[in-house]
Design an enzyme around this catalytic site. Structure first.
Site, short mmCIF file in Angstrom:
data_model
loop_
_atom_site.label_atom_id
_atom_site.label_comp_id
_atom_site.label_asym_id
_atom_site.label_seq_id
_atom_site.Cartn_x
_atom_site.Cartn_y
_atom_site.Cartn_z
N HIS A 188 35.01 46.09 46.01
CA HIS A 188 35.11 47.66 45.57
C HIS A 188 35.20 47.78 44.06
O HIS A 188 35.37 48.96 43.67
CB HIS A 188 36.35 48.11 46.66
CG HIS A 188 37.61 47.91 45.83
ND1 HIS A 188 38.63 47.00 46.45
CD2 HIS A 188 38.32 48.36 44.71
CE1 HIS A 188 39.63 46.79 45.84
NE2 HIS A 188 39.66 47.73 44.81
N ASN A 223 48.75 42.59 26.14
CA ASN A 223 48.63 43.86 25.77
C ASN A 223 47.43 44.37 25.66
O ASN A 223 46.67 43.94 24.79
CB ASN A 223 49.46 44.11 24.62
CG ASN A 223 49.65 45.48 24.27
OD1 ASN A 223 48.64 46.37 24.53
ND2 ASN A 223 50.78 46.10 23.69
N VAL A 249 46.15 46.26 22.23
CA VAL A 249 46.31 45.76 20.92
C VAL A 249 45.57 44.43 21.00
O VAL A 249 45.51 43.70 21.75
CB VAL A 249 47.71 45.44 20.84
CG1 VAL A 249 47.82 44.59 19.35
CG2 VAL A 249 48.54 46.55 20.82
N ASP A 289 35.81 42.02 51.17
CA ASP A 289 35.95 42.48 49.87
C ASP A 289 36.31 41.68 48.67
O ASP A 289 37.18 41.21 48.10
CB ASP A 289 37.64 43.44 49.97
CG ASP A 289 37.44 44.45 48.66
OD1 ASP A 289 36.45 44.75 47.82
OD2 ASP A 289 38.97 45.00 48.30
N SER A 310 43.61 46.37 41.36
CA SER A 310 42.70 45.86 42.46
C SER A 310 41.72 44.80 41.71
O SER A 310 41.41 44.68 40.46
CB SER A 310 41.45 47.03 42.64
OG SER A 310 42.21 47.80 43.63
#
EC number: 3.4.21.4
Length: 247
Positions: A63, A77, A80, A107, A200
Site C-alpha cells: 500500500h 533525524n 537534518v 501487502d 507503514s
C-alpha cells in the site's frame, strides 16, 4: 493508530475501508544507528518505511506504492543532514501480483535501488525469516510515524517500540473475518502502544529476522485493536524469485 479505521504503517491514503496509520505510539527514540536496516521512503517528504534486505533491495508494504520513490538510508533525524545518509532512487518498484487493496492481503512490495547501498555502521541489511513468528516473541518495531493515538505529532528522530507477537486466535478475535494467513498481530490488547500513520512499510524484527511489515489496524494504540502486519515468512520464496528475475 488513528482514531479512525486505519492502515497501521501507511504513508499515502488508500481507497479502502481503513485509514492510513504508520507511526509509533508509546515507544521511545531509537539509539542512533541501532536500526541500520530501516529506510525512509521519500517522494518530496517521508511517507513510508522499509527494510534493506540486500545491498540493492528494499522490502516495504504494497500500500506504500508510488511510481517514483527515493530511498533514504542511514537516517536517524529525517529533518537534518547528519552525514551518514545515502539517498538512492528506485530503479524498479514491484508490488506483489496478488496484492489486494481492499483487504490488504499480500501487502508487500520490493524496491530495487538504482545503485547498491554502501554497507557500513549506519547502513546494513536485515535477514529474512527462517521460520514463522512465534506467539509471545518480543519484536522491535520502528518508524517515523505519528506518536499520538489522538491528534498528530510526527517525530524527526526514529522511534522504536518493543512489543510481543500475539496468538493468531487473539489477532482474529480483534478483527473478525479480516485476518488472512498472510497477516499477524503484534502489540498490546490493553492499548497504549502501537505503530501508526507514517510507520507503514516499516520493519518488525524478531530475534534478528524481518518477520513483519507494518500494514494496517483500526486507529492507533486502541484497546483490543493491535497492529496488523504482513507475515514476511510467507513471501520468502516470492522475494528470492523476484530478486533473481530482476537482477
Amino acid at each position: 493508530m488513528n482514531p479512525l479505521l486505519i492502515l497501521a504503517f501507511v504513508g499515502a491514503a488508500v481507497a479502502v475501508p481503513f485509514d492510513d496509520d504508520d507511526k509509533i505510539v508509546g515507544g521511545y527514540t531509537c539509539e542512533e544507528n541501532s536500526v541500520p536496516y530501516q529506510v525512509s521512503l521519500n517522494s518530496g517528504s517521508h511517507f513510508c518505511g522499509g527494510s534493506l534486505i540486500s545491498e540493492q533491495w528494499v522490502v516495504s508494504a504494497g500500500h506504500c506504492y508510488k511510481p517514483h520513490i527515493q530511498v533514504r538510508l542511514g537516517e536517524h533525524n529525517i529533518e537534518v543532514l547528519e552525514g551518514n545518509e545515502q539517498f538512492i532512487n528506485a530503479a524498479k518498484i514491484i508490488r506483489h501480483p496478488k496484492y489486494n487493496r481492499i483487504i490488504l492481503n499480500n501487502d508487500i512490495m520490493l524496491i530495487k535501488l538504482s545503485t547498491p547501498a554502501v554497507i557500513n555502521a549506519h547502513v546494513s541489511t536485515i535477514s529474512l525469516p527462517t521460520a514463522p513468528p512465534a506467539a509471545g516473541t518480543e519484536c522491535l518495531i520502528s518508524g517515523w510515524g505519528n506518536t499520538l493515538s489522538s491528534g498528530a505529532d510526527y517525530p524527526d528522530e526514529l522511534q522504536c517500540l518493543d512489543a510481543p507477537v500475539l496468538t493468531q486466535a487473539k489477532c482474529k478475535a480483534s478483527y473478525p473475518l479480516k485476518i488472512t494467513s498472510n497477516m499477524f498481530c503484534v502489540g498490546f490488547l490493553e492499548g497504549g502502544k502501537d505503530s501508526c500513520q507514517g510507520d507503514s512499510g516499516g520493519p518488525v524484527v524478531c530475534n534478528g529476522q524481518l518477520q513483519g511489515i507494518v500494514s494496517w489496524g483500526y486507529g492507533c494504540a486502541q484497546k483490543r485493536r493491535p497492529g496488523v502486519y504482513t507475515k514476511v515468512y510467507n513471501y520468502v520464496d516470492w522475494i528470492k524469485d523476484t530478486i533473481a528475475a530482476n537482477s
